[in-house]
Design an enzyme around this catalytic site. Structure first.
Site, PDB file in Angstrom:
ATOM      1  N   ASP A 106       0.852  -1.181   0.000  1.00 41.88           N
ATOM      2  CA  ASP A 106       0.000   0.000   0.000  1.00 41.88           C
ATOM      3  C   ASP A 106       0.894   1.239   0.000  1.00 41.88           C
ATOM      4  OD1 ASP A 106      -2.358   1.636   0.365  1.00 41.88           O
ATOM      5  OD2 ASP A 106      -1.816   1.770   2.480  1.00 41.88           O
ATOM      6  N   ASP A 108      -0.312   5.163   0.955  1.00 44.49           N
ATOM      7  CA  ASP A 108      -0.582   6.149   1.991  1.00 44.49           C
ATOM      8  C   ASP A 108      -0.709   5.529   3.373  1.00 44.49           C
ATOM      9  OD1 ASP A 108      -1.026   8.867   0.610  1.00 44.49           O
ATOM     10  OD2 ASP A 108      -2.173   7.477  -0.624  1.00 44.49           O
ATOM     11  N   ASN A 237      -2.074  -0.622   5.806  1.00 45.28           N
ATOM     12  CA  ASN A 237      -2.505  -0.118   7.112  1.00 45.28           C
ATOM     13  C   ASN A 237      -4.013  -0.257   7.298  1.00 45.28           C
ATOM     14  OD1 ASN A 237      -2.731   2.350   5.192  1.00 45.28           O
ATOM     15  ND2 ASN A 237      -3.889   2.996   6.984  1.00 45.28           N
TER      16      ASN A 237
END
Length: 308
Positions: A106, A108, A237
């Site tokens: 991922d 961000d 996240n």
């Protein structure tokens, strides 16, 4: 003159009470403002927003922390048989050496964090810089239009997670890297160009490659990337991103500019991924460590909401 002074000193009792109340109110307002500043009111650019600069969405209300190891005997899981079938399935036969591990990353709050430059306080950037955090400013094309019809240009300040370059270099030695973000390409592509000048990512995927499920939007379906999920992992996240393949997911602690001494990439993730690269099937190892299927069920997503 003396009479005027006495009139000022001996105010009516009601006026004294009101003045005292106003002083207390001002005091509590100052305390409340300090608390707000302490917890951080500066919005990160979330990878699940509807705008190019990625403002926070409802997914941010499900902030994910490090998963505890759950005792499976405490949970009556209707998916136990299905999970066992996957974990006990034979690994596809291959050559003498096992297939290279595919690591889907991922962007961000996993590799970087980004803020709209206009809303980023100088104090936050100064504190992050003084602590050694690397950052750069980015100009990206928004999906919005100016009044004259021209594409709107957005300005973003991006902070790299500590150890980012060392992490990507070390990871590329034993794994194939895929960048998969729910961010729009106009924002994410120039950002990745800055952090991956060596083209270590063999594939870059943006929001159009995500899918919408009954339970969440912007879900990343790993089956579209690889037919061999035995050797594929995703680091994100936001665990809801990999709800279709919970046995392949590694939940990552979110990163922000207020964490300049974060060590997740080099001290936690890199050793874990190195270990996984030696496994014939990563899913039993990740199931024992994170128990993601049970976690999803606790979030109200039954086994039918994800595929194994």
């Amino acid at each position: 003159m003396a009479e005027l002074t006495r009139a000022e000193v001996y105010m009516p009792r009601s006026m004294q009470v009101w003045r005292a109340l106003l002083n207390w109110l001002a005091f509590f307002l100052q305390i409340f403002a300090q608390i707000i500043r302490a917890v951080g009111q500066y919005p990160l650019l979330s990878s699940s927003s509807a705008t190019t600069t990625e403002t926070p969405t409802s997914t941010s209300t499900h902030r994910f922390k490090r998963l505890p190891v759950v005792d499976s005997t405490e949970i009556e899981s209707p998916a136990t048989v299905e999970i066992a079938a996957v974990l006990d399935s034979p690994v596809p036969a291959g050559d003498d050496s096992i297939e290279k591990l595919t690591v889907v990353l991922d962007l961000d709050e996993t590799l970087v964090c980004a803020y709209e430059t206009s809303s980023l306080p100088l104090t936050l950037r100064s504190q992050a810089t003084d602590a050694g955090l690397k950052w750069f400013e980015l100009e990206c094309v928004s999906s919005d239009k100016e009044f004259d019809g021209k594409p709107k240009i957005s300005y973003v300040t991006v902070f790299e997670r500590p150890g980012l370059q060392e992490f990507l270099n070390g990871l590329s030695e034993f794994a194939e890297l895929v960048l998969f973000t729910a961010g729009l390409e106009g924002y994410a592509r120039p950002l990745v160009d800055r952090i991956d000048k060596e083209n270590r990512f063999s594939l870059r995927l943006y929001r159009p490659s995500t899918i919408c499920t009954e339970y969440r939007e912007h879900v990343k379906d790993l089956s579209r990337l690889s037919k061999n999920l035995c050797r594929t992992v995703i680091v994100d996240n936001n665990p809801f991103s990999f709800l279709l393949q919970p046995l392949n997911g590694i939940p990552c602690i979110p990163f922000s500019a207020g964490q300049p001494h974060d060590t997740q990439l080099l001290d936690v993730l890199l050793p874990l991924l190195k270990n996984l690269s030696l496994q014939n099937d990563v899913r039993p190892f990740l199931y024992d460590k994170f128990r993601m299927p049970e976690w999803f069920q606790k979030q109200g997503i039954p086994a039918s909401g994800w595929s194994v």
